[in-house]
Design an enzyme around this catalytic site. Structure first.
Site, PDB file in Angstrom:
ATOM      1  N   HIS A  60       0.789  -0.963  -0.161  1.00 56.93           N
ATOM      2  CA  HIS A  60       0.327   0.330   0.017  1.00 56.93           C
ATOM      3  C   HIS A  60       0.321   1.492   0.097  1.00 56.93           C
ATOM      4  O   HIS A  60       0.482   2.428  -0.276  1.00 56.93           O
ATOM      5  CB  HIS A  60      -1.186   0.505   1.050  1.00 56.93           C
ATOM      6  CG  HIS A  60      -0.526   0.276   2.416  1.00 56.93           C
ATOM      7  ND1 HIS A  60       0.633  -1.192   3.245  1.00 56.93           N
ATOM      8  CD2 HIS A  60      -0.085   1.341   3.387  1.00 56.93           C
ATOM      9  CE1 HIS A  60       0.879  -0.586   4.768  1.00 56.93           C
ATOM     10  NE2 HIS A  60       0.624   1.195   4.578  1.00 56.93           N
TER      11      HIS A  60
HETATM   12  C1  UD1 Z   1      -1.821   5.237   6.254  1.00 61.13           C
HETATM   13  C2  UD1 Z   1      -0.414   5.649   6.539  1.00 61.13           C
HETATM   14  C3  UD1 Z   1       0.699   4.474   7.147  1.00 61.13           C
HETATM   15  C4  UD1 Z   1      -0.006   3.103   6.946  1.00 61.13           C
HETATM   16  C5  UD1 Z   1      -1.492   2.948   6.691  1.00 61.13           C
HETATM   17  C6  UD1 Z   1      -1.990   1.066   6.681  1.00 61.13           C
HETATM   18  C7  UD1 Z   1       0.253   7.931   6.692  1.00 61.13           C
HETATM   19  C8  UD1 Z   1       1.050   9.356   6.021  1.00 61.13           C
HETATM   20  N1  UD1 Z   1       0.402   6.624   6.454  1.00 61.13           N
HETATM   21  O1  UD1 Z   1      -1.371   5.542   5.202  1.00 61.13           O
HETATM   22  O2  UD1 Z   1       1.730   4.731   7.900  1.00 61.13           O
HETATM   23  O3  UD1 Z   1       1.047   1.701   6.641  1.00 61.13           O
HETATM   24  O4  UD1 Z   1      -2.117   3.865   6.955  1.00 61.13           O
HETATM   25  O5  UD1 Z   1      -3.042   0.990   5.980  1.00 61.13           O
HETATM   26  O6  UD1 Z   1      -0.344   8.883   8.268  1.00 61.13           O
HETATM   27  N2  UD1 Z   1      -8.291   5.326   1.851  1.00 61.13           N
HETATM   28  C9  UD1 Z   1      -9.827   4.431   1.819  1.00 61.13           C
HETATM   29  N3  UD1 Z   1     -10.907   4.693   3.075  1.00 61.13           N
HETATM   30  C10 UD1 Z   1     -10.274   4.266   3.856  1.00 61.13           C
HETATM   31  C11 UD1 Z   1      -9.182   5.404   4.017  1.00 61.13           C
HETATM   32  C12 UD1 Z   1      -8.241   5.553   2.743  1.00 61.13           C
HETATM   33  O7  UD1 Z   1     -10.613   4.858   0.871  1.00 61.13           O
HETATM   34  O8  UD1 Z   1     -10.514   3.980   5.187  1.00 61.13           O
HETATM   35  C13 UD1 Z   1      -8.094   5.669   0.613  1.00 61.13           C
HETATM   36  C14 UD1 Z   1      -8.506   6.749   0.235  1.00 61.13           C
HETATM   37  O9  UD1 Z   1      -8.303   7.112  -1.143  1.00 61.13           O
HETATM   38  C15 UD1 Z   1      -6.983   7.386   0.950  1.00 61.13           C
HETATM   39  C16 UD1 Z   1      -5.507   6.952   0.838  1.00 61.13           C
HETATM   40  O10 UD1 Z   1      -6.757   5.333   0.745  1.00 61.13           O
HETATM   41  O11 UD1 Z   1      -6.494   9.357   0.130  1.00 61.13           O
HETATM   42  C17 UD1 Z   1      -4.906   7.472   1.957  1.00 61.13           C
HETATM   43  O12 UD1 Z   1      -5.107   7.058   2.908  1.00 61.13           O
HETATM   44  P1  UD1 Z   1      -4.274   7.689   3.909  1.00 61.13           P
HETATM   45  O13 UD1 Z   1      -4.963   7.214   5.695  1.00 61.13           O
HETATM   46  O14 UD1 Z   1      -3.797   8.925   3.744  1.00 61.13           O
HETATM   47  O15 UD1 Z   1      -2.594   6.637   3.912  1.00 61.13           O
HETATM   48  P2  UD1 Z   1      -2.613   5.266   3.794  1.00 61.13           P
HETATM   49  O16 UD1 Z   1      -2.080   5.293   2.700  1.00 61.13           O
HETATM   50  O17 UD1 Z   1      -3.596   4.419   4.443  1.00 61.13           O
END
Ligand code: UD1
Length: 362
Positions: free
Chosen positions: A205
């Site tokens: 991811h």
């Molecule tokens: C975050 C953490 C990462 C961790 C990961 C576990 C930061 C910088 N990164 O990354 O360290 O390893 O979580 O998963 O905090 N999204 C959804 N549904 C959700 C959440 C996210 O669709 O419930 C999608 C959205 O498009 C979002 C993208 O995932 O923009 C990224 O989510 P984000 O929370 O920004 O970071 P992660 O990649 O999940």
């Protein structure tokens, strides 16, 4: 005394659950804030249910956004909560944006901050989590490290050793508690069909691995190749799903199973019986080391070096040839043996609760 816990993203939940439970046993007054960084049911709610966590007292509902937006939204919304509830100590977990945002709010309000999983360093500042770790540790008042390298990093950065407590790995507390239940439940779960089969389990991811279509395409090609010999199970993070949907599949995929994100119990049960795990997650490097399962990490560096030095983890970088070669070697029976790092014994949260109650009183 009141302790406020802040969680936001999937890897926070299994770290907070045992600390909350250990403090409850000591009759500490506690509140729980969910920032809403992760919000899909299969990224958040299912973990609260399976881990037996209390319902959050408040959800800040910050959702997704750029790093600046997400961090700022947590700060603005959490500040109001902290001012209103006046906790004596705020506990933050791991290295996600919510962790650093909460620490910044509390440092400015002069509320004591405890950081669980302090001191980990990859040395790679292109990783957003590394920035979150550095900032959080500089401003935290109590730092709980999972392994001795964490203490060494903090001392090198000038953090006073009296603030630092080597307690072990809280994530392993949750694993130790729930592994027997996870295996028991697997009999009835959707994933039961994998129980007696040989498979490789994959999670990817990190933006550095999934946002570049050429690199993601190369990795998928390796997974398709491996699936000719062994089933490949790939529960997909929403970010990765979006990227994969834009790519052509490089070959036959009947034995490459692209799944929705799994709950904690389902993933743990699968992990514990895997022939091989391929990942770019931090926590999974640790869980595989504890379980003695071979792990290939698709990263150039790790903030968890004990998993490589002591455990079953191998860093293969972003080199698809190396990934394929190492995977094939392991699947042919050539996995390295590892052992469990000191203090990864299921009791880290008890040690944290002891320090917190001794410092704060109850
Ligand atoms: C975050 C953490 C990462 C961790 C990961 C576990 C930061 C910088 N990164 O990354 O360290 O390893 O979580 O998963 O905090 N999204 C959804 N549904 C959700 C959440 C996210 O669709 O419930 C999608 C959205 O498009 C979002 C993208 O995932 O923009 C990224 O989510 P984000 O929370 O920004 O970071 P992660 O990649 O999940």
């Amino acid at each position: 005394m009141q302790v406020l816990h802040v969680v936001g993203a999937r890897p926070n939940f299994m770290k907070a659950a045992p600390v909350i439970a250990a403090l409850s046993k000591r009759n500490m007054a506690q509140t729980l804030v969910h920032t809403g960084q992760h919000y899909d049911a299969n990224m958040s709610d299912i973990f609260f249910q399976q881990l037996g966590m209390p319902k959050p007292d408040v959800n800040l509902e910050v959702g997704s956004g750029s790093h600046a937006v997400q961090t700022a939204e947590v700060m603005v919304r959490l500040e109001k909560v902290v001012l209103e509830w006046k906790p004596n100590c705020v506990v933050v977990y791991g290295d996600v944006n919510s962790t650093m945002a909460a620490a910044l709010v509390c440092a400015k309000l002069r509320v004591q901050i405890a950081h669980v999983e302090a001191g980990l360093r990859s040395g790679d500042r292109s990783m957003p989590e590394e920035i979150n770790r550095l900032v959080t540790d500089q401003i935290a008042d109590l730092l709980f490290t999972p392994s001795i390298d964490g203490n060494e990093n903090l001392v090198r950065e000038g953090i006073s050793p009296e603030k630092v407590h080597l307690v072990g790995n809280v994530m392993i507390d949750t694993l130790v508690r729930l592994l027997p239940l996870a295996l028991d439940r697997q009999e009835h779960d959707d994933i039961s069909r994998w129980r007696d089969r040989r498979y490789t389990l994959v999670t990817l991811h990190r933006p550095s691995n999934v946002d570049d279509p050429a690199l993601l395409g190369e990795t998928l090609k390796v997974l398709v190749e491996l699936s000719a010999d062994v089933s490949v199970l790939f529960p997909i993070h929403p970010r990765t799903r979006r990227q994969i949907e834009r790519l052509p599949m490089p070959g036959a995929t009947d034995n490459l199973h692209l799944l929705d994100p799994l709950g904690y119990m389902e993933f743990l049960a699968l992990q514990s019986k895997a022939a091989l795990v391929i990942t770019d997650s931090g926590g999974i490097q640790e869980e595989t080391t504890y379980l003695g399962i071979p792990c290939l990490t698709v990263r150039e560096n790790t903030e968890r070096p004990v998993t490589v030095n002591i455990g079953t983890n191998i860093l293969v970088g972003q080199d698809s040839k190396r990934l394929r070669d190492e995977a094939q070697r392991i699947l042919r029976g050539g996995a390295k043996k590892g052992s469990i790092p000191p203090l990864w014994d299921g009791k880290a949260s008890e040690r944290i609760a002891d320090v917190l109650t001794a410092t704060l009183g109850t």
